[in-house]
Design a protein around this motif. Structure first.
Motif, PDB file in Angstrom:
ATOM      1  N   GLY A 110      34.141 -17.246 203.260  1.00  0.00           N
ATOM      2  CA  GLY A 110      35.165 -16.242 203.535  1.00  0.00           C
ATOM      3  C   GLY A 110      36.314 -16.356 202.547  1.00  0.00           C
ATOM      4  N   ALA A 111      36.883 -15.210 202.175  1.00  0.00           N
ATOM      5  CA  ALA A 111      38.051 -15.220 201.292  1.00  0.00           C
ATOM      6  C   ALA A 111      39.154 -16.035 201.936  1.00  0.00           C
ATOM      7  CB  ALA A 111      38.533 -13.791 201.072  1.00  0.00           C
ATOM      8  N   LEU A 112      39.865 -16.798 201.129  1.00  0.00           N
ATOM      9  CA  LEU A 112      40.981 -17.621 201.598  1.00  0.00           C
ATOM     10  C   LEU A 112      42.186 -17.225 200.748  1.00  0.00           C
ATOM     11  CD1 LEU A 112      38.912 -20.942 201.717  1.00  0.00           C
ATOM     12  CD2 LEU A 112      39.542 -19.532 203.690  1.00  0.00           C
ATOM     13  N   ALA A 113      43.142 -16.532 201.362  1.00  0.00           N
ATOM     14  CA  ALA A 113      44.256 -15.925 200.620  1.00  0.00           C
ATOM     15  C   ALA A 113      45.003 -16.953 199.781  1.00  0.00           C
ATOM     16  CB  ALA A 113      45.221 -15.265 201.597  1.00  0.00           C
ATOM     17  N   GLY A 114      45.079 -16.684 198.479  1.00  0.00           N
ATOM     18  CA  GLY A 114      45.814 -17.574 197.586  1.00  0.00           C
ATOM     19  C   GLY A 114      45.122 -18.917 197.360  1.00  0.00           C
ATOM     20  N   THR A 117      35.819  -6.385 201.879  1.00  0.00           N
ATOM     21  CA  THR A 117      37.076  -5.705 202.219  1.00  0.00           C
ATOM     22  C   THR A 117      37.505  -6.121 203.618  1.00  0.00           C
ATOM     23  OG1 THR A 117      36.052  -3.765 203.239  1.00  0.00           O
ATOM     24  CG2 THR A 117      36.404  -3.680 200.857  1.00  0.00           C
ATOM     25  N   SER A 118      38.818  -6.202 203.821  1.00  0.00           N
ATOM     26  CA  SER A 118      39.322  -6.564 205.144  1.00  0.00           C
ATOM     27  C   SER A 118      40.665  -5.892 205.375  1.00  0.00           C
ATOM     28  CB  SER A 118      39.451  -8.084 205.261  1.00  0.00           C
ATOM     29  OG  SER A 118      40.149  -8.625 204.166  1.00  0.00           O
ATOM     30  N   ALA A 119      41.057  -5.825 206.657  1.00  0.00           N
ATOM     31  CA  ALA A 119      42.368  -5.304 207.060  1.00  0.00           C
ATOM     32  C   ALA A 119      42.624  -3.874 206.577  1.00  0.00           C
ATOM     33  CB  ALA A 119      43.479  -6.235 206.577  1.00  0.00           C
ATOM     34  N   ALA A 150      31.205  -9.512 211.075  1.00  0.00           N
ATOM     35  CA  ALA A 150      31.864  -9.373 212.377  1.00  0.00           C
ATOM     36  C   ALA A 150      32.662 -10.646 212.619  1.00  0.00           C
ATOM     37  CB  ALA A 150      30.822  -9.165 213.472  1.00  0.00           C
ATOM     38  N   GLU A 151      33.992 -10.500 212.575  1.00  0.00           N
ATOM     39  CA  GLU A 151      34.861 -11.677 212.598  1.00  0.00           C
ATOM     40  C   GLU A 151      35.565 -11.818 213.943  1.00  0.00           C
ATOM     41  OE1 GLU A 151      37.958 -13.280 209.339  1.00  0.00           O
ATOM     42  OE2 GLU A 151      38.763 -11.804 210.729  1.00  0.00           O
ATOM     43  N   GLY A 152      35.273 -12.896 214.643  1.00  0.00           N
ATOM     44  CA  GLY A 152      35.889 -13.166 215.939  1.00  0.00           C
ATOM     45  C   GLY A 152      37.257 -13.820 215.813  1.00  0.00           C
ATOM     46  N   GLY A 193      33.778 -16.813 212.361  1.00  0.00           N
ATOM     47  CA  GLY A 193      34.709 -17.301 213.372  1.00  0.00           C
ATOM     48  C   GLY A 193      34.084 -18.399 214.203  1.00  0.00           C
ATOM     49  N   GLY A 194      34.463 -19.650 213.909  1.00  0.00           N
ATOM     50  CA  GLY A 194      34.011 -20.767 214.722  1.00  0.00           C
ATOM     51  C   GLY A 194      32.696 -21.372 214.285  1.00  0.00           C
ATOM     52  N   ILE A 195      32.285 -21.129 213.033  1.00  0.00           N
ATOM     53  CA  ILE A 195      30.994 -21.655 212.566  1.00  0.00           C
ATOM     54  C   ILE A 195      31.252 -22.686 211.454  1.00  0.00           C
ATOM     55  CG2 ILE A 195      28.789 -21.063 211.479  1.00  0.00           C
ATOM     56  CD1 ILE A 195      29.362 -18.160 212.747  1.00  0.00           C
ATOM     57  N   VAL A 201      26.063 -15.965 208.100  1.00  0.00           N
ATOM     58  CA  VAL A 201      27.419 -16.293 208.552  1.00  0.00           C
ATOM     59  C   VAL A 201      28.429 -16.203 207.414  1.00  0.00           C
ATOM     60  CG1 VAL A 201      26.566 -17.801 210.394  1.00  0.00           C
ATOM     61  CG2 VAL A 201      27.087 -18.793 208.149  1.00  0.00           C
ATOM     62  N   GLN A 202      29.685 -15.980 207.796  1.00  0.00           N
ATOM     63  CA  GLN A 202      30.816 -16.147 206.867  1.00  0.00           C
ATOM     64  C   GLN A 202      31.665 -17.289 207.422  1.00  0.00           C
ATOM     65  OE1 GLN A 202      33.119 -13.113 204.724  1.00  0.00           O
ATOM     66  NE2 GLN A 202      34.840 -13.539 206.085  1.00  0.00           N
ATOM     67  N   VAL A 203      32.024 -18.206 206.546  1.00  0.00           N
ATOM     68  CA  VAL A 203      32.704 -19.440 206.955  1.00  0.00           C
ATOM     69  C   VAL A 203      33.982 -19.614 206.139  1.00  0.00           C
ATOM     70  CG1 VAL A 203      32.477 -21.961 206.867  1.00  0.00           C
ATOM     71  CG2 VAL A 203      30.575 -20.544 207.704  1.00  0.00           C
ATOM     72  N   GLY A 204      35.106 -19.872 206.816  1.00  0.00           N
ATOM     73  CA  GLY A 204      36.367 -20.087 206.109  1.00  0.00           C
ATOM     74  C   GLY A 204      36.913 -21.491 206.283  1.00  0.00           C
ATOM     75  N   THR A 205      37.235 -21.844 207.525  1.00  0.00           N
ATOM     76  CA  THR A 205      37.918 -23.119 207.782  1.00  0.00           C
ATOM     77  C   THR A 205      37.156 -24.309 207.209  1.00  0.00           C
ATOM     78  OG1 THR A 205      38.980 -22.214 209.751  1.00  0.00           O
ATOM     79  CG2 THR A 205      38.779 -24.609 209.643  1.00  0.00           C
ATOM     80  N   ALA A 206      35.834 -24.345 207.374  1.00  0.00           N
ATOM     81  CA  ALA A 206      35.070 -25.511 206.890  1.00  0.00           C
ATOM     82  C   ALA A 206      35.222 -25.681 205.380  1.00  0.00           C
ATOM     83  CB  ALA A 206      33.596 -25.374 207.271  1.00  0.00           C
TER      84      ALA A 206
HETATM   85  C1  FMN Z   1      43.552 -20.123 205.083  1.00  0.00           C
HETATM   86  C2  FMN Z   1      42.751 -18.886 205.362  1.00  0.00           C
HETATM   87  C3  FMN Z   1      42.992 -17.756 204.592  1.00  0.00           C
HETATM   88  C4  FMN Z   1      42.228 -16.587 204.804  1.00  0.00           C
HETATM   89  N1  FMN Z   1      42.448 -15.496 203.989  1.00  0.00           N
HETATM   90  C5  FMN Z   1      41.666 -14.397 204.103  1.00  0.00           C
HETATM   91  C6  FMN Z   1      41.815 -13.303 203.200  1.00  0.00           C
HETATM   92  O1  FMN Z   1      42.639 -13.320 202.293  1.00  0.00           O
HETATM   93  N2  FMN Z   1      40.990 -12.219 203.364  1.00  0.00           N
HETATM   94  C7  FMN Z   1      40.041 -12.178 204.354  1.00  0.00           C
HETATM   95  O2  FMN Z   1      39.313 -11.185 204.454  1.00  0.00           O
HETATM   96  N3  FMN Z   1      39.877 -13.209 205.226  1.00  0.00           N
HETATM   97  C8  FMN Z   1      40.655 -14.321 205.111  1.00  0.00           C
HETATM   98  N4  FMN Z   1      40.457 -15.383 205.960  1.00  0.00           N
HETATM   99  C9  FMN Z   1      39.344 -15.347 206.933  1.00  0.00           C
HETATM  100  C10 FMN Z   1      38.095 -16.011 206.337  1.00  0.00           C
HETATM  101  O3  FMN Z   1      37.629 -15.321 205.210  1.00  0.00           O
HETATM  102  C11 FMN Z   1      36.934 -16.111 207.357  1.00  0.00           C
HETATM  103  O4  FMN Z   1      36.513 -14.846 207.811  1.00  0.00           O
HETATM  104  C12 FMN Z   1      37.310 -16.946 208.569  1.00  0.00           C
HETATM  105  O5  FMN Z   1      37.977 -18.111 208.156  1.00  0.00           O
HETATM  106  C13 FMN Z   1      36.059 -17.301 209.373  1.00  0.00           C
HETATM  107  O6  FMN Z   1      36.351 -18.066 210.505  1.00  0.00           O
HETATM  108  P1  FMN Z   1      36.452 -19.693 210.489  1.00  0.00           P
HETATM  109  O7  FMN Z   1      37.838 -19.974 209.976  1.00  0.00           O
HETATM  110  O8  FMN Z   1      36.302 -20.055 211.920  1.00  0.00           O
HETATM  111  O9  FMN Z   1      35.375 -20.213 209.597  1.00  0.00           O
HETATM  112  C14 FMN Z   1      41.223 -16.552 205.802  1.00  0.00           C
HETATM  113  C15 FMN Z   1      41.003 -17.703 206.583  1.00  0.00           C
HETATM  114  C16 FMN Z   1      41.740 -18.865 206.371  1.00  0.00           C
HETATM  115  C17 FMN Z   1      41.439 -20.091 207.197  1.00  0.00           C
END
Ligand code: FMN
Length: 295
Positions: A14-18, A90-92, A132-134, A165-167, A184-189
């Motif tokens: 998942g994209a992580l802003a900045g 794309t998001s938001a 689909a993001e929870g 979300g939560g994976i 899946v899409q994963v961000g936090t991990a």
């Molecule tokens: C620090 C952080 C920044 C994020 N920034 C974006 C972003 O810029 N654009 C976006 O579409 N999602 C963003 N996300 C959401 C992630 O891409 C992803 O969908 C989400 O982290 C998945 O859930 P998880 O955190 O439980 O793995 C961000 C998440 C985190 C934790």
């Protein structure tokens, strides 16, 4: 075997802003997932440097994320139409005005959505896949839980659906697949990957977090954000309860992700999801990919 996005594994970082820059993105793409570059606060020049760095590091597909509320969309979108990348997420917001131009340039468009209604809109627009993001997710969130949302989205649209979300491991991936998701899409991990350019203090806070460590700020501002509870979130909730104006609440939060990235654990917004409690330590991105999809 490859996915519709051209990757070996049905995994999106998942994209992580900045935060999700070339080093993390290329490591994830090299490991078989889809690395996703952030465009938040990035000039077109910096973005083009990042894209070149990813291309120099891997020949595998990668993506660029457009958070559609970002002020730099007017420059970034024409740049990506003129200089196509394999995938855009794309998001938001809605990519309605430019989805056809991106696809005509050869780019797949993946829409991150918080509800069945928005998923159906994105399917009607011609999106190539849906995330689909929870509300368990870190960062900006909607209102529905992954478990309920993913099942209803997979039932509603005839497109590949990725659950977010939560994976954080293979058990989470199996649960997502059971709900009808292709991946899946994963961000936090990935926040604790060695290749992720945030302070060691921010990574350590995620590793130290347990299952109940996150809170959601921003309800009063119409911009819910999940992050680790800390002195800033305490101050925010106190100010919200005291009826502080939206401008002053914004002032508390402005620049706070950048402070967290730099290591300010007191005044920073430490965006992270509820699954942070499962994260036991930092690791190379390829190891995190392997925990999700063991080879
Ligand atoms: C620090 C952080 C920044 C994020 N920034 C974006 C972003 O810029 N654009 C976006 O579409 N999602 C963003 N996300 C959401 C992630 O891409 C992803 O969908 C989400 O982290 C998945 O859930 P998880 O955190 O439980 O793995 C961000 C998440 C985190 C934790």
């Amino acid at each position: 075997m490859t996915t519709t996005l051209g990757t070996r594994l049905p995994l999106i970082q998942g994209a992580l802003a900045g935060i999700s820059k070339a080093s993390l993105v290329s490591a994830v793409s090299r490991a078989g997932g889809l690395g996703v570059l952030t465009t938040a606060n990035r000039s077109v020049e910096r973005l083009s440097e990042s894209i070149a760095a990813v291309r120099a590091a891997t020949d595998q597909p990668f993506a660029v994320n457009l958070m559609l509320q970002q002020p730099n969309m007017a420059e970034v979108v024409p740049y990506l139409i003129a200089h196509p990348v394999p995938v855009v997420t794309t998001s938001a917001g809605t990519p309605k005005r430019f989805i056809a131009a991106l696809q005509a340039a050869g780019t797949k468009v993946v829409a991150v959505i918080p509800s069945v209604k928005v998923a159906e809109k994105m399917a009607a627009l011609g999106a190539d896949a849906i995330v689909a993001e929870g509300m368990e997710s870190g960062g900006h969130i909607g209102t529905e839980t992954t478990f309920s949302l993913v099942r209803q989205v997979t039932a509603a649209v005839n497109l590949p659906v990725y659950a977010a979300g939560g994976i954080a491991d293979a058990a989470g991936v199996k649960a997502a697949e059971a709900l009808g998701a292709v991946g899946v899409q994963v961000g936090t991990a990935f926040m604790v990957a060695h290749e992720t350019s945030i302070s060691a203090a921010y990574k350590a806070a995620i590793v130290a977090a347990n299952d109940t460590a996150t809170v959601v700020t921003g309800h009063a501002l119409g911009d819910a954000v999940r992050c680790l509870k800390n002195p800033l979130t305490d101050a925010y909730f106190k100010a919200e309860a005291a009826g502080t104006s939206a401008d002053d609440l914004h002032a508390l939060l402005d620049g706070s992700l950048e402070r967290a990235i730099a290591g300010d654990l007191e005044h920073g917004t430490l965006m992270a999801g509820q699954i942070a409690g499962m994260i036991q330590g930092t690791a190379p991105a390829a190891t995190i990919v392997n925990r999700l999809y063991p080879q």
